[in-house]
Design a protein around this motif. Structure first.
Motif: not given
Length: 198
Positions: A106-119
């Motif tokens: 659950e810690e990773y559900g807060r404040g982490i920016d998961f960015k999708v780069f693949d078009k």
């Protein structure tokens, strides 16, 4: 959040929640993840992040036979509290790549920016699956907010173990079934949560 209004997040609260008896929970969770992996472009699959309350619950699912083909194909990874800073950064970057299934605490559900780069993922984006009922709506919104970021597409779904909900919300199987039939199960348990944790 503002993403809901712009139609980037594929989610409807009473539709996208499943509360399952313990004996069906794992198989249905596996099927749900498989379903959300499907992408418009058949050659690659959407990345999925599955959030668990604890590392033990994460490993209980990860080690099951039904997850063996994922493990064998080397498309899974774990994001757990004890990773080094470097391992965390690598895992966060890998989480949004095509085909990847990430099991996170659950810690990773807060404040982490998961960015999708693949078009190739732009039409549907990344999926977030939540497997526990957060104590607060704020925490749920945080976890949901890991996808459909910065105007990108994404989807969100909740799969819950009925035994945990009965304990956590102090409700019966009959009540759960009644609200599932009524189509308002999310609003019902959210009201209970808001009263309990207010």
């Amino acid at each position: 959040s503002l993403f809901d209004k712009r139609g980037k997040l594929d989610y409807a609260k009473n539709r996208d929640i499943s509360i399952l008896k313990r004996e069906y929970f794992y198989n249905q969770l596996h099927s749900t993840i498989q379903g959300y992996r499907v992408n418009d472009n058949a050659e690659i699959q959407r990345p999925v992040i599955v959030f668990f309350k604890t590392e033990d619950k994460l490993n209980d699912f990860y080690n099951l036979d039904i997850c063996k083909s994922w493990r064998d194909d080397n498309i899974t990874q774990k994001l757990t509290p004890d990773l080094s800073e470097k391992e965390k950064q690598t895992g966060i970057l890998n989480a949004t790549k095509p085909n990847m299934i990430t099991f996170a605490t659950e810690e990773y559900g807060r404040g982490i920016d998961f960015k999708v780069f693949d078009k190739h993922l732009h039409n549907r984006g990344m999926h977030v699956e939540l497997t526990f009922w957060p104590d607060t709506l704020a925490e749920e919104i945080q976890i949901k907010g890991r996808t459909a970021r910065q105007g990108q597409k994404g989807s969100f779904h909740i799969t819950l173990n009925e035994d945990e909900i009965k304990d956590q919300c102090n409700v019966t199987s009959e009540e759960i079934k009644q609200h599932q039939d009524n189509g308002d199960v999310y609003e019902w348990i959210n009201d209970i949560r808001n009263k309990v944790f207010a």
